[in-house]
Motif scaffolding. Structure first.
Motif, PDB file in Angstrom:
ATOM      1  N   MET A   1       0.818  -1.208   0.000  1.00  0.00           N
ATOM      2  CA  MET A   1       0.000   0.000   0.000  1.00  0.00           C
ATOM      3  C   MET A   1       0.857   1.266   0.000  1.00  0.00           C
ATOM      4  O   MET A   1       0.349   2.349   0.149  1.00  0.00           O
ATOM      5  CB  MET A   1      -0.943  -0.009   1.199  1.00  0.00           C
ATOM      6  CG  MET A   1      -1.960  -1.145   1.169  1.00  0.00           C
ATOM      7  SD  MET A   1      -2.965  -1.248  -0.312  1.00  0.00           S
ATOM      8  CE  MET A   1      -4.082   0.097  -0.082  1.00  0.00           C
ATOM      9  N   ALA A   2       2.163   1.116  -0.187  1.00  0.00           N
ATOM     10  CA  ALA A   2       3.048   2.279  -0.230  1.00  0.00           C
ATOM     11  C   ALA A   2       2.706   3.157  -1.430  1.00  0.00           C
ATOM     12  O   ALA A   2       2.263   2.676  -2.467  1.00  0.00           O
ATOM     13  CB  ALA A   2       4.508   1.832  -0.302  1.00  0.00           C
ATOM     14  N   ALA A   3       2.927   4.454  -1.263  1.00  0.00           N
ATOM     15  CA  ALA A   3       2.660   5.403  -2.340  1.00  0.00           C
ATOM     16  C   ALA A   3       3.628   5.174  -3.504  1.00  0.00           C
ATOM     17  O   ALA A   3       4.801   4.863  -3.306  1.00  0.00           O
ATOM     18  CB  ALA A   3       2.791   6.828  -1.818  1.00  0.00           C
ATOM     19  N   ILE A   4       3.120   5.347  -4.705  1.00  0.00           N
ATOM     20  CA  ILE A   4       3.953   5.314  -5.904  1.00  0.00           C
ATOM     21  C   ILE A   4       4.434   6.748  -6.127  1.00  0.00           C
ATOM     22  O   ILE A   4       3.621   7.665  -6.287  1.00  0.00           O
ATOM     23  CB  ILE A   4       3.162   4.807  -7.127  1.00  0.00           C
ATOM     24  CG1 ILE A   4       2.672   3.376  -6.877  1.00  0.00           C
ATOM     25  CG2 ILE A   4       4.024   4.882  -8.380  1.00  0.00           C
ATOM     26  CD1 ILE A   4       1.718   2.858  -7.940  1.00  0.00           C
ATOM     27  N   ALA A  47      -2.443  -0.471 -10.664  1.00  0.00           N
ATOM     28  CA  ALA A  47      -1.366   0.342 -10.080  1.00  0.00           C
ATOM     29  C   ALA A  47      -1.601   1.823 -10.369  1.00  0.00           C
ATOM     30  O   ALA A  47      -1.266   2.683  -9.548  1.00  0.00           O
ATOM     31  CB  ALA A  47      -0.005  -0.107 -10.593  1.00  0.00           C
ATOM     32  N   ALA A  48      -2.176   2.142 -11.531  1.00  0.00           N
ATOM     33  CA  ALA A  48      -2.495   3.539 -11.835  1.00  0.00           C
ATOM     34  C   ALA A  48      -3.591   4.057 -10.908  1.00  0.00           C
ATOM     35  O   ALA A  48      -3.534   5.201 -10.448  1.00  0.00           O
ATOM     36  CB  ALA A  48      -2.909   3.676 -13.298  1.00  0.00           C
ATOM     37  N   LEU A  52      -3.427   7.131  -7.953  1.00  0.00           N
ATOM     38  CA  LEU A  52      -4.416   8.189  -7.741  1.00  0.00           C
ATOM     39  C   LEU A  52      -4.976   8.221  -6.326  1.00  0.00           C
ATOM     40  O   LEU A  52      -5.126   9.294  -5.752  1.00  0.00           O
ATOM     41  CB  LEU A  52      -5.584   8.033  -8.727  1.00  0.00           C
ATOM     42  CG  LEU A  52      -5.290   8.287 -10.190  1.00  0.00           C
ATOM     43  CD1 LEU A  52      -6.525   7.994 -11.027  1.00  0.00           C
ATOM     44  CD2 LEU A  52      -4.817   9.716 -10.402  1.00  0.00           C
ATOM     45  N   ASP A  53      -5.309   7.048  -5.782  1.00  0.00           N
ATOM     46  CA  ASP A  53      -6.047   7.036  -4.514  1.00  0.00           C
ATOM     47  C   ASP A  53      -5.328   6.385  -3.341  1.00  0.00           C
ATOM     48  O   ASP A  53      -5.785   6.497  -2.216  1.00  0.00           O
ATOM     49  CB  ASP A  53      -7.420   6.388  -4.705  1.00  0.00           C
ATOM     50  CG  ASP A  53      -7.372   4.911  -5.047  1.00  0.00           C
ATOM     51  OD1 ASP A  53      -6.333   4.236  -4.855  1.00  0.00           O
ATOM     52  OD2 ASP A  53      -8.410   4.388  -5.498  1.00  0.00           O
ATOM     53  N   GLU A  54      -4.243   5.685  -3.604  1.00  0.00           N
ATOM     54  CA  GLU A  54      -3.489   4.954  -2.579  1.00  0.00           C
ATOM     55  C   GLU A  54      -4.365   3.984  -1.789  1.00  0.00           C
ATOM     56  O   GLU A  54      -4.034   3.587  -0.684  1.00  0.00           O
ATOM     57  CB  GLU A  54      -2.749   5.901  -1.630  1.00  0.00           C
ATOM     58  CG  GLU A  54      -1.648   6.680  -2.310  1.00  0.00           C
ATOM     59  CD  GLU A  54      -0.817   7.517  -1.386  1.00  0.00           C
ATOM     60  OE1 GLU A  54      -0.797   7.238  -0.166  1.00  0.00           O
ATOM     61  OE2 GLU A  54      -0.176   8.467  -1.871  1.00  0.00           O
ATOM     62  N   LYS A  55      -5.497   3.584  -2.352  1.00  0.00           N
ATOM     63  CA  LYS A  55      -6.391   2.618  -1.714  1.00  0.00           C
ATOM     64  C   LYS A  55      -6.352   1.289  -2.444  1.00  0.00           C
ATOM     65  O   LYS A  55      -6.394   0.243  -1.825  1.00  0.00           O
ATOM     66  CB  LYS A  55      -7.828   3.154  -1.685  1.00  0.00           C
ATOM     67  CG  LYS A  55      -7.992   4.371  -0.814  1.00  0.00           C
ATOM     68  CD  LYS A  55      -9.399   4.904  -0.886  1.00  0.00           C
ATOM     69  CE  LYS A  55      -9.484   6.202  -0.087  1.00  0.00           C
ATOM     70  NZ  LYS A  55     -10.685   6.943  -0.334  1.00  0.00           N
ATOM     71  N   ASN A  56      -6.345   1.360  -3.766  1.00  0.00           N
ATOM     72  CA  ASN A  56      -6.275   0.155  -4.574  1.00  0.00           C
ATOM     73  C   ASN A  56      -4.897  -0.481  -4.366  1.00  0.00           C
ATOM     74  O   ASN A  56      -3.895   0.221  -4.398  1.00  0.00           O
ATOM     75  CB  ASN A  56      -6.470   0.532  -6.049  1.00  0.00           C
ATOM     76  CG  ASN A  56      -6.786  -0.651  -6.909  1.00  0.00           C
ATOM     77  OD1 ASN A  56      -7.865  -1.195  -6.815  1.00  0.00           O
ATOM     78  ND2 ASN A  56      -5.848  -1.045  -7.733  1.00  0.00           N
ATOM     79  N   GLY A  57      -4.849  -1.772  -4.132  1.00  0.00           N
ATOM     80  CA  GLY A  57      -3.560  -2.437  -3.947  1.00  0.00           C
ATOM     81  C   GLY A  57      -2.793  -2.584  -5.247  1.00  0.00           C
ATOM     82  O   GLY A  57      -3.339  -2.400  -6.333  1.00  0.00           O
ATOM     83  N   VAL A  58      -1.518  -2.912  -5.148  1.00  0.00           N
ATOM     84  CA  VAL A  58      -0.667  -3.102  -6.322  1.00  0.00           C
ATOM     85  C   VAL A  58      -0.280  -4.569  -6.396  1.00  0.00           C
ATOM     86  O   VAL A  58       0.543  -5.043  -5.609  1.00  0.00           O
ATOM     87  CB  VAL A  58       0.603  -2.221  -6.263  1.00  0.00           C
ATOM     88  CG1 VAL A  58       1.512  -2.514  -7.436  1.00  0.00           C
ATOM     89  CG2 VAL A  58       0.231  -0.753  -6.200  1.00  0.00           C
TER      90      VAL A  58
END
Length: 160
Positions: A1-4, A47-48, A52-58
């Motif tokens: 959940m780290a920021a991109i 991932a995109a 944007l929201d840092e909620k969706n997992g990667v």
């Protein structure tokens, strides 16, 4: 959940650049014709959305490269490269092969029917809005973030 972050987007662009350079050198008369015709690269899908929201997992990083098309020879739509993002704050996806020390990066490409020099964000928005292909429909269902040109990395292309 780290920021991109911007540095992560630049790393993704470099991985795609290197993979495509290898593809072009192996097939100079085929896909190699697209060397020098890059419009832009984008982080797409889940991932995109995370960017944007840092909620969706990667789960992985989907990086798409878009090229100014030739009328007689499309970029090979079935080409799919993969790279390892490497050890990072994103960890690795548990179901991925142990060959990956970090998140998997899936690399894909398309040629678009636009002239070289077309603004990449505008070309992508037209492609996504038209939704003429299964790929365009799938990409438009989530998000698209420019990662290359590097000076525009992080620019939101989609949703508009």
């Amino acid at each position: 959940m780290a920021a991109i972050e911007l540095a992560d987007l630049h790393r993704l662009a470099t991985l795609a650049t290197d993979a495509e350079a290898a593809l072009f050198s192996q097939h100079p008369q085929g896909s190699g014709r697209y060397a020098g015709r890059l419009l832009g690269r984008a982080l797409c899908q889940g991932a995109a959305l995370h960017y944007l929201d840092e909620k969706n997992g990667v789960k992985d990083f989907d990086v798409w490269s878009f090229y100014a098309g030739y009328g007689d020879w499309p970029f090979p739509a079935r080409w799919r490269g993969t790279r390892d993002f490497g050890p990072s704050k994103f960890g690795r996806y548990p179901s991925d092969s142990p060959n990956y020390s970090g998140r998997r990066v899936d690399l894909l490409g398309r040629s678009l029917p636009v002239p070289l020099g077309t603004d990449p964000a505008e070309a992508l928005r037209q492609y996504l809005a038209a939704r003429r292909t299964a790929s365009a429909k799938a990409l438009a269902a989530k998000a698209v973030i420019l990662i290359d040109p590097l000076d525009r990395a992080g620019e939101v292309v989609w949703p508009v």
